[in-house]
Design a protein around this motif. Structure first.
Motif, short mmCIF file in Angstrom:
data_model
loop_
_atom_site.label_atom_id
_atom_site.label_comp_id
_atom_site.label_asym_id
_atom_site.label_seq_id
_atom_site.Cartn_x
_atom_site.Cartn_y
_atom_site.Cartn_z
N ASN A 199 -77.14 -55.31 17.57
CA ASN A 199 -76.21 -55.89 16.59
C ASN A 199 -75.14 -54.89 16.14
O ASN A 199 -74.23 -55.26 15.41
N ASP A 200 -75.29 -53.63 16.56
CA ASP A 200 -74.33 -52.61 16.12
C ASP A 200 -73.29 -52.29 17.20
O ASP A 200 -72.57 -51.31 17.11
N VAL A 201 -73.23 -53.12 18.25
CA VAL A 201 -72.23 -52.96 19.31
C VAL A 201 -71.21 -54.07 19.19
O VAL A 201 -71.55 -55.26 19.19
N LYS A 202 -69.95 -53.68 19.10
CA LYS A 202 -68.87 -54.65 18.92
C LYS A 202 -68.28 -55.04 20.27
O LYS A 202 -68.07 -54.19 21.15
N ILE A 203 -68.01 -56.33 20.42
CA ILE A 203 -67.33 -56.81 21.63
C ILE A 203 -66.01 -57.47 21.22
O ILE A 203 -65.90 -58.05 20.14
N VAL A 204 -65.03 -57.38 22.10
CA VAL A 204 -63.75 -58.07 21.91
C VAL A 204 -63.43 -58.79 23.21
O VAL A 204 -63.40 -58.17 24.27
N THR A 205 -63.25 -60.11 23.15
CA THR A 205 -62.89 -60.86 24.35
C THR A 205 -61.39 -61.09 24.38
O THR A 205 -60.74 -61.18 23.35
N GLN A 206 -60.84 -61.15 25.60
CA GLN A 206 -59.42 -61.36 25.80
C GLN A 206 -58.59 -60.39 24.95
O GLN A 206 -57.68 -60.76 24.23
N GLN A 207 -58.94 -59.11 25.06
CA GLN A 207 -58.26 -58.06 24.29
C GLN A 207 -56.91 -57.73 24.92
O GLN A 207 -56.83 -57.32 26.07
N LEU A 208 -55.87 -57.91 24.15
CA LEU A 208 -54.54 -57.50 24.59
C LEU A 208 -54.42 -55.98 24.46
O LEU A 208 -54.85 -55.41 23.47
N PHE A 209 -53.84 -55.35 25.47
CA PHE A 209 -53.68 -53.91 25.41
C PHE A 209 -52.45 -53.49 26.19
O PHE A 209 -51.88 -54.25 26.98
N LYS A 210 -52.03 -52.27 25.94
CA LYS A 210 -50.91 -51.67 26.67
C LYS A 210 -51.38 -50.39 27.32
O LYS A 210 -52.00 -49.55 26.67
N ARG A 211 -51.04 -50.23 28.59
CA ARG A 211 -51.23 -48.94 29.24
C ARG A 211 -49.88 -48.25 29.29
O ARG A 211 -48.84 -48.90 29.28
N LYS A 212 -49.88 -46.96 29.30
CA LYS A 212 -48.64 -46.18 29.21
C LYS A 212 -47.63 -46.64 30.26
O LYS A 212 -47.92 -46.69 31.45
N GLY A 213 -46.44 -46.98 29.79
CA GLY A 213 -45.35 -47.35 30.68
C GLY A 213 -45.46 -48.73 31.28
O GLY A 213 -44.67 -49.10 32.14
N LYS A 214 -46.43 -49.53 30.83
CA LYS A 214 -46.60 -50.87 31.40
C LYS A 214 -46.52 -51.92 30.30
O LYS A 214 -46.50 -51.62 29.11
N LYS A 215 -46.47 -53.18 30.73
CA LYS A 215 -46.36 -54.28 29.78
C LYS A 215 -47.74 -54.65 29.25
O LYS A 215 -48.76 -54.12 29.69
N ILE A 216 -47.77 -55.61 28.33
CA ILE A 216 -49.03 -56.06 27.76
C ILE A 216 -49.89 -56.69 28.85
O ILE A 216 -49.41 -57.49 29.66
N ALA A 217 -51.16 -56.32 28.90
CA ALA A 217 -52.11 -56.91 29.83
C ALA A 217 -53.31 -57.42 29.03
O ALA A 217 -53.33 -57.34 27.80
N LEU A 218 -54.31 -57.89 29.75
CA LEU A 218 -55.42 -58.57 29.08
C LEU A 218 -56.74 -58.12 29.70
O LEU A 218 -56.90 -58.11 30.91
N ALA A 219 -57.69 -57.76 28.85
CA ALA A 219 -59.04 -57.44 29.31
C ALA A 219 -59.96 -58.60 28.94
O ALA A 219 -59.95 -59.06 27.80
#
Length: 317
Positions: free
Chosen positions: A43-63
């Motif tokens: 119960n102490d581990v957090k999950i995030v679904t469909q996490q928007l993120f940016k990698r250096k020099g790239k556009k928004i992507a999705l995990a």
């Protein structure tokens, strides 16, 4: 038997079910993520679904799945998308369309740092296309073992997911709060504790900004993201796409609307109020802001510029 924080427990249940709900339309993704979370069995581990993120020099992507405490992200390969910039962008746009959230709204979430800006490792991939159930489960087992191994290696440095929202006590103890803390609070009273309020007076809550001392205030503006957040509000507040400015616009101008703040020169510690991407209303710390007098006069609205990303809380105690 230890004390059970039922409020925190309920918030966690709501958070997890909201995360899982985002995968309901994708049966393989839903299966894999549910199995991963169940096998972790913590119960102490957090999950995030469909996490928007940016990698250096790239556009928004999705995990498909992201576990921030151990920096693990997982992609479920259903045979119709691959981890490339073009397909990531296409899939992100599909999610935006499915959720009926505009690209402009996504820019606001980015400004509010719902989009994470970190250089992630390469993803763990679960290939489900033309694979047997046994094979899929074996891939999931490997990822779960990696997650557990990372937690074990962190040892005492592993930070348990205690509450969905931040506790003021942790920042009071540190004596400082920073934008980098990604601090989200559930109530104005929780924020008030940062500034040594036992309870924030009700009449000040109605105004949304609370006087701490002299010309210092903490302010909890409702910010417009999808366009309808400020419909029932006499103010219409927006955040700039870079998160450095807050635009405070009174719908029906009253006498002294601009002059009063120019004269006072207030300092505002801003905690933006909005619904995050799971639909939960939160207050998020965005920094210390002062009035940009020149821009405010030019545009005839109150424009607040960020001047610091942290607050020294020790001075209030």
């Amino acid at each position: 038997m230890g004390f059970i924080d039922n409020n925190s427990n309920t918030e966690k249940i709501d958070y997890i079910t909201n995360q899982m709900k985002k995968t309901f339309g994708k049966k393989y993704e839903n299966y894999c993520i549910n199995r991963i979370y169940s096998l972790i069995n913590r119960n102490d581990v957090k999950i995030v679904t469909q996490q928007l993120f940016k990698r250096k020099g790239k556009k928004i992507a999705l995990a498909d799945l992201y576990l921030p405490q151990v920096n693990v992200w997982v992609e479920i390969d259903e045979g119709h998308h691959f981890i490339q910039e073009e397909s990531d962008l296409k899939r992100t746009n599909e999610v935006i369309e499915e959720n009926k959230v505009s690209i402009e709204a996504k820019k606001k979430y980015d400004a509010l740092e719902e989009v994470i800006n970190v250089e992630l490792e390469e993803p763990f991939r679960i290939v489900v296309y033309n694979r047997s159930l046994e094979d899929i489960n074996n891939q999931i087992d490997d990822i779960v073992n990696e997650i557990k191994s990372r937690i074990e290696k962190l040892g005492q440095n592993f930070i348990p997911w205690d509450k969905v929202n931040s506790s003021p006590d942790e920042f009071i103890k540190k004596g400082i709060i920073s934008v980098q803390d990604n601090a989200k609070f559930r109530t104005i009273d929780d924020i008030g504790k940062l500034f040594n309020f036992d309870k924030v007076p009700f009449n000040q809550k109605l105004h949304g900004y609370i006087n701490i001392r002299n010309n210092e205030y903490f302010w909890c503006p409702t910010v417009k993201i999808n366009g309808d957040e400020c419909n029932d509000n006499s103010w219409e507040n927006e955040i700039s796409d870079d998160g450095l400015y807050i635009f405070e616009n009174q719908k029906e101008r009253k006498n002294g609307y601009l002059e009063s703040v120019i004269q006072e020169k207030p300092i505002r510690y801003i905690f933006t109020k909005y619904k995050d991407e799971t639909g939960i209303m939160i207050y998020k710390f965005k920094g210390v802001f002062e009035l940009d007098e020149e821009q405010s006069k030019d545009r005839n609205i109150r424009i607040w510029k960020r001047v610091s990303t942290e607050i020294d809380l020790s001075k209030f105690f």
